[in-house]
Design a protein around this motif. Sequence first.
Motif, PDB file in Angstrom:
ATOM      1  N   ARG A   1       0.711  -1.127   0.049  1.00 44.28           N
ATOM      2  CA  ARG A   1      -0.161  -0.052   0.048  1.00 44.28           C
ATOM      3  C   ARG A   1       0.776   1.119  -0.105  1.00 44.28           C
TER       4      ARG A   1
ATOM      5  N   LYS B   1     -10.923  -1.154   6.723  1.00 44.48           N
ATOM      6  CA  LYS B   1     -11.390  -2.519   6.225  1.00 44.48           C
ATOM      7  C   LYS B   1     -11.916  -3.494   7.101  1.00 44.48           C
TER       8      LYS B   1
ATOM      9  N   ASP C   1      -6.146  -0.389   7.285  1.00 42.85           N
ATOM     10  CA  ASP C   1      -6.531  -1.700   7.980  1.00 42.85           C
ATOM     11  C   ASP C   1      -7.803  -1.413   8.830  1.00 42.85           C
TER      12      ASP C   1
ATOM     13  N   ARG D   1      -8.749  -0.872  19.684  1.00 40.28           N
ATOM     14  CA  ARG D   1      -7.354  -0.796  18.860  1.00 40.28           C
ATOM     15  C   ARG D   1      -7.381   0.559  18.599  1.00 40.28           C
TER      16      ARG D   1
ATOM     17  N   MET E   1       3.954  -1.056  15.549  1.00 40.12           N
ATOM     18  CA  MET E   1       3.532  -1.496  14.292  1.00 40.12           C
ATOM     19  C   MET E   1       3.690  -3.116  14.273  1.00 40.12           C
TER      20      MET E   1
END
Lengths: 641, 320, 249
Positions: free
Chosen positions: A418, A620, A617, A587, A578
Amino acid sequence: MLFWRRAGARLDVLRSARPAARTDDPAARTRRELADVFGQRKLFQKAVPGLMHAFIFWGFLVLLPTIFEAMLAAIDRDWTLPYLGHAAWFAFLQDLFATLVIVGVFTAFLIRKVQRPDRFRGSHMEEADLILLLILGIVSTLLLWNATRIALGIADHPTAAPVADALSSLFAGGTGTEVLERVFVWAHLLLVFGFLTYLPKSKHLHIITAAPNVYLAKNQPRGYLEPLRIDLASADADVHLGAAVATDLSRKEVLDLFSCTECGRCQEVCPAWNTGKALSPKLLIMDLRDQVAAEAPLIASAAGTVELQPLVPNAVEDQVVWDCVTCGACVRECPVDIEHVDTIVDLRRNLVMAESRFPREAEAMLRGVEQQENPWGQPASARTEWTSGLDGIRILEPGDPPPEYLFWVGCAGAFDERAKQTTRSIARLLAAAGVDFAILGARERCTGDPARRMGHEYLFQMLAEANVETLSGAGVTTIVASCAHCFNTLANEYPDYGGSYEVIHHTELLSRLQRDGLLPAKRPAGGMVTYHDACYLGRHNGRYDAPRDVLAGAVRATREMERNRERSFCCGAGGARMWMEEGGDARINDTRFAEAEATGADTVATACPYCFVMLDDAAKAAGSATRVADVATLLAESTLD
Amino acid sequence: MGDAFVYAEVSAEGPKPVALELLAHARGFGMPVAAVALGPGATDSARALGEHGAGTVYASDDPVFADHPDRPAAHVLAGLVADHAPDVVLFAQTYDSRDVAGRLQARTGSTLMANATAVSDPRHARAEIFGGTQVVEVELDGPSPTIVLLRPKSIAAERGGGDAEVVEVDADVPDDVRGARVVERHEEQASGPRLEDAKVVIAGGRGLGGPDAFALLDELAASIDGAAVGASRAAVDAGWVPYSYQIGQTGKTVKPEVYVAAGISGALQHAVGMKGARRIVAINKDPDAPILAMADLGVVGDLFQLVPAITEEIRRRRGS
Amino acid sequence: MDVVVCTKYVPTETTLGPDHLVVRSGVDGMLDPGDEYGLELALQLTERHGGEVAVVSMGPGEAGTAIQRALAMGAQRGIHVVDPALRGADALVTSRVLAAAIGRAPFDLVVAGVESTDGYTGTVPVTVAELLGLPSVTAIRSLEPSDGGARIERMTEGGFDVYETPLPVVVTVTAGAVEPRYPSLKGIMQAKQKPIERASLADLGIDDVTTTQRVTSVSDAPAKQGGEVVQGDEAVPRIVDLLAEAKVI
């Protein structure tokens, strides 16, 4: 006397701590001192509590001489300070500030008892109440004492002190009042001295430690970490590898611990705490402080031979140390300039380098950085894969003349699918604008940021030295970085390793090109866009405008999130997180994405590949139609064919 | 012209399929082929070995070969090799055969080539390297016999032999050559193959939307022998499956025959864990998902429909 | 329990030189990750039962870094066999060299990885075992000393088998059997003080190192018929066809 004895213990800890080099640029330090301490600048980040504290603090300053006045008058009722003791304006100031302090104390109680903000969770409320009551007592006795003196007719300028004057009508003026006058002056002094003896053991020690702590805060941008030079050749068993026990802490770190007032402003903004993790910057500092304070007598007496308890896990648990995303929101909020992030990294350094004790899943990243010189563990030759299909990307080979701009692609931009999109957008834009740039290709190595934030200072050092050799050897003078972390490290941290370059972020360069008319917009891109400030570009380095300028000239419309600019909420990838697994109730990236989505924007714009991946992320995961794209990609969509 | 030996792994159920493949490889040599079968089930396997090309089968059913898996076999095989001087000995590239082959090499001092995919004659073989992207041709020198280890499934077994002559082999293995002894055997039925060893890996990602959908993958895995279920980091992070399922940079690396990715976008972090698979099938509803570009067979569609349908189809074909 | 661990220095990125040999010199390399499992097992054993871990490696000068890493993880000493004649050595030569190096001092256990990540041959440890006249168990996941010998769990396709063996024994350790420790900086610093003995072929008494295998050509594998994307009705049959073709159903 008690005060000095108790304070002495804390002073000894400071003396035994590692020295910290914090004396550069006194002018900047003084400016900060004036603004933050005298001007109470950071406290005013919250309006009402700021005012509350300002009243009390300024009151404290103004009323300092009154202690001496009271001491003199306690011995002889007619004694007072020369000049000040007779000045009408000082009587007025006393009166005014004593009243303001009372207002402040009541406001403080209102905040603490009625409003009850969550930031106080974990703080020692009883201690705070006691201190507030003591302050109230001190100031009230002062006013009442002044009032009795007015009633007795021995005050020089009764009308200059309206409140005391008004109170004086409570007192008849006879022998009763004379006794009361003595009572109040002694009560006042007793409260003051009692307060002093209580001071060193309480968080109120901050009134002594805060001012120097602010003076000694970092002058560099917040994203800068101080280097820890490691020389493997020195077979010194005692080489310092981070903070394991209390005596490993630097003086600034110890001063930090003793400056904490438990106000909780840091806790309030911490992304980890806000998503249910164990880490609260406030509790971390408090817990470290408690251990250091408890061990202070040991440190003072045995100096070097005593067995101290390891700070991790005794004061703070391992997970707390690893939960930190190094976003710096805590440091930004702290009114006394405590540098939580530095301390956390110092703890990590010991855990990683001396004990090899860290979340296992991060090991793959460290190995990759160590062996393949990138966190993805990919071969260096794959760094140029993103160039396929693009013409004219110059790869700087050894011996080539240096370009005007060295485009530092970074590992994410080279290896993450990405992020490669962003890299390509930037390259295409630079080419379209006719910029003379080149990339290092396979000669690029990880800047070392993830290793450093994890605490592996040695790995970082090796990479920094190697990269500086490559960059300086190639004659590079200006670097444009597409990753906020690379940007921060190259700009702020590489000079310590001999690499001083002009480093700009890709949004800055693009903004310049846009302003110079080299990238005219052909169509609006992205719809309604909200921009997410990357911590390492924004809060850590103060760069907020360039990305916004670029967007303004490229997209249809923009809207800000509530937590923007220096108040931006981290995406969750910093601090090498990460590569670690996330716990807690929610989160961090999902939380931030929800905030972005709530603006109603079609697109969330980012300026850092980590933010991009994390928010994408999250998009999605939420099944959202909101798009996430880098500022450069949006500009490319607007200006290129 | 000499002959070729094939070290055939056998069990009570007969010769292992790979043994029959070895015979097919040896067929191309145009020389007499002898199979060496050591352990329980050896003589019973002789027929099948003969049918697949072995002219002679040196067999011993002695349990010593099952109780001590490598040394006795190597010892006996070395004896046979010394007596009959074959030009080549073929082994399967399996853990058990490899152990025997390695020991044989120490005795014969001859060359050993592993991971071969084809062998044209006792002195020439071929292998694939670098994740199957390069093919190398190798010449085998040195004393006879050359030792070649062939990957399973690199050739199809072929019938077309006749009856093999069975030669009973004396399993006279001295005590000090027996080596380690098996004392317990544990078959873990329920869990299936470990991810790293599974021939087929079926992995689920964020697209599954939740832990329940993994049941669909379990069903599909159950319909395939030697299949295991894995997951991308996204699914593990979301707490849908345990960390032991994770494939990728911070998880396991798998190299199965077939990798089926359902609802996985294919970010590099994941790709590094599975791109060594021989065949990749990817199912994703996003036509731009990177995994579709790296798959041998990419399917744009809804995994919730496709996965059960695949399971159905497999069962249907099996049934018939 | 004195343990000898065989380690290999592998290039970070495996490439073939013009002579079709793997390029090992002048490129970045590392301790083969597969060997770390064996090393970790050895370290844990000696931590529990006492003894020393020695590391043996055959490779060019750079291979010393692999031994350094093993020492940083906790091994006590290293033996580095380096000799220009060993360039391009095959499995048999390697086995003879390792067996000679190992055999020079007493030991209870020899540990290696299951296969190297740059060659995947996987037979050197058992060849070494045969040369030294020792038993072996490969693909193990645990080992505990017992009654003068060892009790070993070995991975099998369907589960695991338990073996008993006298010592000394040669074992290879599967990936995932143990979690290799990440060397701390302290470990790296201490490693510099640990002895690494350099040995040549002459030191080991080996004179014949003729390689008996030659790569005669390298070519690209036939391009995969891959990259096909399908939708709709043909999807399911195509997938199952592929599975059948791969012989997994």
